[in-house]
Motif scaffolding. Structure first.
Motif, short mmCIF file in Angstrom:
data_model
loop_
_atom_site.label_atom_id
_atom_site.label_comp_id
_atom_site.label_asym_id
_atom_site.label_seq_id
_atom_site.Cartn_x
_atom_site.Cartn_y
_atom_site.Cartn_z
N ASP A 45 -30.59 -23.81 17.98
CA ASP A 45 -31.19 -23.07 19.09
C ASP A 45 -31.74 -21.73 18.63
OD1 ASP A 45 -30.63 -25.07 20.88
OD2 ASP A 45 -28.77 -24.18 21.62
N GLU A 46 -30.96 -21.01 17.82
CA GLU A 46 -31.44 -19.72 17.33
C GLU A 46 -32.64 -19.89 16.40
OE1 GLU A 46 -30.00 -15.69 14.98
OE2 GLU A 46 -28.53 -17.27 15.35
N SER A 47 -32.60 -20.93 15.58
CA SER A 47 -33.72 -21.20 14.67
C SER A 47 -35.01 -21.47 15.45
CB SER A 47 -33.40 -22.39 13.76
OG SER A 47 -32.34 -22.08 12.89
N LEU A 48 -34.89 -22.25 16.53
CA LEU A 48 -36.07 -22.54 17.35
C LEU A 48 -36.59 -21.28 18.02
CD1 LEU A 48 -38.09 -24.55 18.44
CD2 LEU A 48 -36.44 -25.18 20.22
N ASP A 49 -35.68 -20.43 18.49
CA ASP A 49 -36.10 -19.15 19.08
C ASP A 49 -36.86 -18.30 18.06
OD1 ASP A 49 -34.97 -19.77 21.51
OD2 ASP A 49 -33.14 -18.61 21.18
N LEU A 50 -36.36 -18.25 16.83
CA LEU A 50 -37.02 -17.48 15.77
C LEU A 50 -38.40 -18.05 15.47
CD1 LEU A 50 -33.99 -17.00 13.33
CD2 LEU A 50 -35.16 -15.18 14.60
N ALA A 51 -38.48 -19.39 15.41
CA ALA A 51 -39.76 -20.04 15.13
C ALA A 51 -40.78 -19.75 16.22
CB ALA A 51 -39.55 -21.54 14.97
N ARG A 52 -40.35 -19.88 17.46
CA ARG A 52 -41.28 -19.65 18.58
C ARG A 52 -41.73 -18.20 18.64
NH1 ARG A 52 -38.29 -23.87 22.65
NH2 ARG A 52 -39.84 -25.54 22.42
N ALA A 53 -40.82 -17.27 18.34
CA ALA A 53 -41.19 -15.85 18.34
C ALA A 53 -42.23 -15.57 17.26
CB ALA A 53 -39.94 -14.99 18.13
N ALA A 54 -42.05 -16.18 16.08
CA ALA A 54 -43.00 -15.97 14.99
C ALA A 54 -44.38 -16.53 15.35
CB ALA A 54 -42.48 -16.62 13.71
N VAL A 55 -44.41 -17.72 15.96
CA VAL A 55 -45.68 -18.32 16.38
C VAL A 55 -46.34 -17.45 17.45
CG1 VAL A 55 -46.72 -20.32 17.54
CG2 VAL A 55 -45.02 -20.67 15.72
N ALA A 56 -45.54 -16.95 18.40
CA ALA A 56 -46.08 -16.08 19.45
C ALA A 56 -46.66 -14.79 18.86
CB ALA A 56 -44.98 -15.75 20.47
N ASP A 57 -46.09 -14.34 17.74
CA ASP A 57 -46.59 -13.14 17.07
C ASP A 57 -47.86 -13.40 16.26
OD1 ASP A 57 -44.62 -11.57 18.10
OD2 ASP A 57 -43.40 -11.49 16.28
N GLY A 58 -48.24 -14.67 16.15
CA GLY A 58 -49.51 -14.99 15.51
C GLY A 58 -49.45 -15.20 14.00
N VAL A 59 -48.28 -15.61 13.46
CA VAL A 59 -48.23 -15.90 12.02
C VAL A 59 -49.22 -17.01 11.71
CG1 VAL A 59 -45.85 -15.12 11.69
CG2 VAL A 59 -46.28 -17.52 12.26
N TRP A 60 -49.77 -16.97 10.50
CA TRP A 60 -50.76 -17.97 10.09
C TRP A 60 -50.10 -19.34 9.94
CZ3 TRP A 60 -51.58 -20.65 5.28
CH2 TRP A 60 -52.81 -21.31 5.20
N ALA A 61 -48.87 -19.36 9.41
CA ALA A 61 -48.16 -20.62 9.21
C ALA A 61 -46.66 -20.42 9.41
CB ALA A 61 -48.42 -21.18 7.82
N LEU A 62 -46.03 -21.49 9.88
CA LEU A 62 -44.57 -21.59 9.89
C LEU A 62 -44.21 -22.59 8.80
CD1 LEU A 62 -41.75 -21.11 11.29
CD2 LEU A 62 -42.28 -23.16 12.66
N VAL A 63 -43.47 -22.12 7.80
CA VAL A 63 -43.06 -22.99 6.70
C VAL A 63 -41.57 -23.25 6.86
CG1 VAL A 63 -42.88 -23.25 4.19
CG2 VAL A 63 -44.85 -22.05 5.18
N VAL A 64 -41.21 -24.53 7.01
CA VAL A 64 -39.80 -24.89 7.23
C VAL A 64 -39.22 -25.42 5.92
CG1 VAL A 64 -40.00 -25.29 9.70
CG2 VAL A 64 -40.40 -27.18 8.12
N CYS A 65 -38.00 -24.98 5.65
CA CYS A 65 -37.30 -25.35 4.42
C CYS A 65 -36.07 -26.14 4.84
CB CYS A 65 -36.93 -24.08 3.66
SG CYS A 65 -36.30 -24.36 2.02
N GLY A 66 -36.11 -27.46 4.67
CA GLY A 66 -35.02 -28.32 5.11
C GLY A 66 -35.47 -29.76 5.17
N GLY A 67 -34.79 -30.57 5.98
CA GLY A 67 -35.11 -31.98 6.09
C GLY A 67 -35.95 -32.28 7.33
N ASP A 68 -35.96 -33.56 7.74
CA ASP A 68 -36.77 -33.96 8.88
C ASP A 68 -36.32 -33.29 10.17
OD1 ASP A 68 -38.55 -35.64 7.51
OD2 ASP A 68 -37.16 -37.33 7.58
N GLY A 69 -35.03 -32.97 10.28
CA GLY A 69 -34.55 -32.25 11.46
C GLY A 69 -35.18 -30.87 11.56
N MET A 70 -35.36 -30.23 10.43
CA MET A 70 -36.00 -28.90 10.41
C MET A 70 -37.50 -29.02 10.71
SD MET A 70 -34.60 -26.04 10.18
CE MET A 70 -34.91 -24.30 9.94
N VAL A 71 -38.12 -30.08 10.20
CA VAL A 71 -39.53 -30.33 10.53
C VAL A 71 -39.67 -30.56 12.03
CG1 VAL A 71 -41.49 -31.88 10.20
CG2 VAL A 71 -40.06 -31.26 8.24
N HIS A 72 -38.75 -31.35 12.60
CA HIS A 72 -38.76 -31.63 14.03
C HIS A 72 -38.68 -30.32 14.83
CE1 HIS A 72 -37.87 -33.99 17.69
NE2 HIS A 72 -36.97 -33.07 17.96
#
Length: 290
Positions: A45-72
């Motif tokens: 849940d916290e990871s998703l919040d961090l990801a959404r905040a970064a996207v809302a801030d306009g980062v060029w890319a979100l790079v995930v480091c992990g398995g298919d669950g992290m890609v999901h």
């Protein structure tokens, strides 16, 4: 202005490989001139919040480091936005990395590929406000996932093997109602799988032939067979040769509703939700660096 990317890591992914992969990838991304936000949530849940905040801030890319669950998880943040998704594979299955031919055992090389890649558009499968990249499992395979998740011992693949044996003892074919592009069918089956891509579970090619850019979903039905028949067919999933089995059925649709009693579906290896579920193809919803 240098481009900014968010690097989101699951440090426990792949028995701790996530943290090691991040350590290899981070300097490569910074050396390439990116401004990198180094992120890791305490839980999903916290990871998703961090990801959404970064996207809302306009980062060029979100790079995930992990398995298919992290890609999901990353896909939930970037789907339908202008933010690109990059992947540093560090899980046990890594099916999405397989799809786009990313190095799965060399995180430094995967980071170099992210740096050098031109974004390309892929389809996603969508159910309500959630997306998935690989396959929705909605039958025997989903029941095994549920049992394995409830087990604390053993770890890794052996837990799934034991869960499979335990469920196989009592499993009976399930009554399904399928709505395939508006056409309703009722049938008994061992499992129904809805594929955006061709494989799940570390290379099990259940929806063999599924393409990631055709705007279609591939629905596979495995009709009733003996338990020994199911066991014998299982190895064929790694090569996609199960498609010649007489109990195999395949449909290509834009939308499917799957209903069966008592089943919680899994997608990208994650608990997705109880049936019934309606899944639609969302063409070009993901921009991926690969």
């Amino acid at each position: 202005m240098p481009r900014e990317i968010a690097l989101l890591t699951n440090p426990t992914s792949g028995k701790g490989r996530g943290a090691a992969a991040r350590a290899a990838a981070l300097p490569r991304l910074r050396d390439a001139g990116f401004v990198v936000r180094d992120l890791a949530g305490a839980d999903a849940d916290e990871s998703l919040d961090l990801a959404r905040a970064a996207v809302a801030d306009g980062v060029w890319a979100l790079v995930v480091c992990g398995g298919d669950g992290m890609v999901h998880l990353g896909v939930q943040a970037v789907a339908g936005t202008g933010t690109h998704l990059g992947i540093i594979p560090a899980g046990t299955g890594n099916d999405v990395a397989r799809y786009v031919d990313l190095p799965r055992k060399d995180p430094g090389a995967a980071a170099d590929r992210v740096v050098a890649s031109t974004p390309r558009r892929l389809d996603l499968a969508r159910s309500g406000s959630r997306w998935f990249v690989t396959v929705l499992a909605a039958g025997f395979d989903a029941i095994v996932n549920e049992r394995a998740n409830a087990m604390t011992w053993p770890k890794g693949q052996m837990r799934y093997n034991l869960a499979t044996l335990a469920e196989l003892r009592t499993f009976e074919p399930l009554p399904y109602t399928l709505e395939l592009d508006g056409e309703t069918r009722q049938l008994d089956a061992m499992l129904v799988a809805v594929g955006n891509g061709p494989s799940f579970g570390g290379g099990l090619r259940i929806t063999e032939g599924a393409l990631l850019d055709d705007g279609m979903l591939d629905v596979v039905v495995i009709k009733p067979m003996s338990k020994m028949g199911l066991v014998r067919t299982y190895p064929k999933l790694f090569k996609g040769t199960h498609v010649t089995h007489p109990q195999y059925e395949h449909h290509r649709v834009r939308s499917v509703t799957v209903a069966a009693p008592g089943i919680v579906a899994y997608a990208d290896g994650e608990r997705f939700g109880p049936l019934p579920l309606t899944v639609e193809s969302d063409p070009g919803a993901l921009s991926i660096l690969a």
